[in-house]
Scaffold this active site. Sequence first.
Site, PDB file in Angstrom:
ATOM      1  N   LYS A  55       0.763  -1.344   0.000  1.00 37.42           N
ATOM      2  CA  LYS A  55       0.048   0.270   0.098  1.00 37.42           C
ATOM      3  C   LYS A  55       0.322   1.269  -0.269  1.00 37.42           C
ATOM      4  O   LYS A  55       0.661   2.378  -0.981  1.00 37.42           O
ATOM      5  CB  LYS A  55      -0.821  -0.110   1.203  1.00 37.42           C
ATOM      6  CG  LYS A  55      -2.276  -1.017   0.890  1.00 37.42           C
ATOM      7  CD  LYS A  55      -2.689  -0.833   1.925  1.00 37.42           C
ATOM      8  CE  LYS A  55      -3.953  -2.654   2.130  1.00 37.42           C
ATOM      9  NZ  LYS A  55      -4.717  -2.781   3.173  1.00 37.42           N
ATOM     10  N   GLN A  99      -4.716  -1.763   9.726  1.00 40.11           N
ATOM     11  CA  GLN A  99      -4.730  -2.544   9.244  1.00 40.11           C
ATOM     12  C   GLN A  99      -5.793  -3.477  10.281  1.00 40.11           C
ATOM     13  O   GLN A  99      -4.844  -3.688  11.092  1.00 40.11           O
ATOM     14  CB  GLN A  99      -2.948  -3.365   8.657  1.00 40.11           C
ATOM     15  CG  GLN A  99      -3.665  -4.386   8.350  1.00 40.11           C
ATOM     16  CD  GLN A  99      -4.044  -4.544   6.844  1.00 40.11           C
ATOM     17  OE1 GLN A  99      -3.472  -3.607   5.979  1.00 40.11           O
ATOM     18  NE2 GLN A  99      -4.751  -5.851   6.041  1.00 40.11           N
ATOM     19  N   ASP A 122     -10.831   3.076   4.124  1.00 43.64           N
ATOM     20  CA  ASP A 122     -11.477   2.006   3.969  1.00 43.64           C
ATOM     21  C   ASP A 122     -13.201   1.518   3.721  1.00 43.64           C
ATOM     22  O   ASP A 122     -13.894   0.427   4.065  1.00 43.64           O
ATOM     23  CB  ASP A 122     -11.007   1.066   5.112  1.00 43.64           C
ATOM     24  CG  ASP A 122      -9.823   0.191   4.927  1.00 43.64           C
ATOM     25  OD1 ASP A 122     -10.545   0.001   3.711  1.00 43.64           O
ATOM     26  OD2 ASP A 122      -9.467  -0.698   5.852  1.00 43.64           O
TER      27      ASP A 122
END
Length: 299
Positions: A55, A99, A122
């Site tokens: 990422k 995460q 997200d």
Amino acid sequence: MSEATIIDGKALAARVQERVRAAVEELRERHGLVPGLAVVLVGDDPASRVYVRNKGRRTVEAGMKSFEYHLPADTTEEALLERIARLNAASEVHGILVQLPLPEQINPQRVIDAIDPDKDVDGFHVINAGRLAVGRPALVPCTPLGCVLLARQARADLEGLEAVIIGRSNIVGKPLAQLLLRENCTVTIAHSRTRDLPRVAHRADVLVAAVGRPRLVRGDWIKPGATVIDVGINRVETGDGKARLVGDVAFDEAKAVAGAITPVPGGVGPMTIAMLLTNAVKAACMQRGIALPRALEDL
Ligand code: NAD
């Protein structure tokens, strides 16, 4: 009947990433805005480390700023919430991603709730789920966004099609149902308690499997010519002591029946990071009250 077209997620992700790069360049030149994405990793789960590294790399390649925080596995929930509060307040950070999974002493729901919804790249915050459900501008979960773009590769217009999604999770199945409704599909969500799943699946023009069961969906579940999007990522033993990744769809059987199908790996997976980058740019534009650059308008 001829074999299904394979929908190339890697190639599509590369095209999306290129559009993100062009959009970021435009934002920098016209508005002096450089979108910043912060990724927080707690602990040292090897798979999560790989994701976070990828990422970060892709964020920088797209011309954005990447902020990475690696916190020890024994980090308290309080310390993580404090870190999030600081990122919420930081003006150069436009997107925040924590995460998952998190170590067991940390409640993931409390962490997601603490992220500023406008920085929630997200799309897991309840405010974004609500915005999506009522059709307001929202940050939408990345994997479902990728699924829609992949389906559109096979059929430019999804309007009026029967879509069946197998799986009702908050991160894939449910938001994808909202997105496909927005595309004017007729949407069915099937799940572990669905009666006669093969029959339900068989009516789909667009069939999405997001379950986490290797090769659950068999060839005879698929309507001839259907578009099949396989979200599942399952590690299976190959017998020679090695492992490989397979999806939720029995690929070889499905390929003989479907019109188009995504492979695993190389289908949905590569799209997820590409959509994360898109979300980071969207978040930055929303926060600054700037229209989304043309390069990203239809994503
Ligand atoms: P989850 O475990 O949260 O949800 C699974 C869903 O499948 C549940 O809603 C459940 O009702 C349903 N289900 C379980 N068994 C079933 C059965 N036998 N028949 C029908 N439905 C059944 O999973 P998730 O987080 O939504 O992930 C699903 C899969 O997608 C996993 O393999 C995961 O690794 C993968 N995934 C991939 C990406 C990506 O980037 N490609 C992203 C997220 C998830």
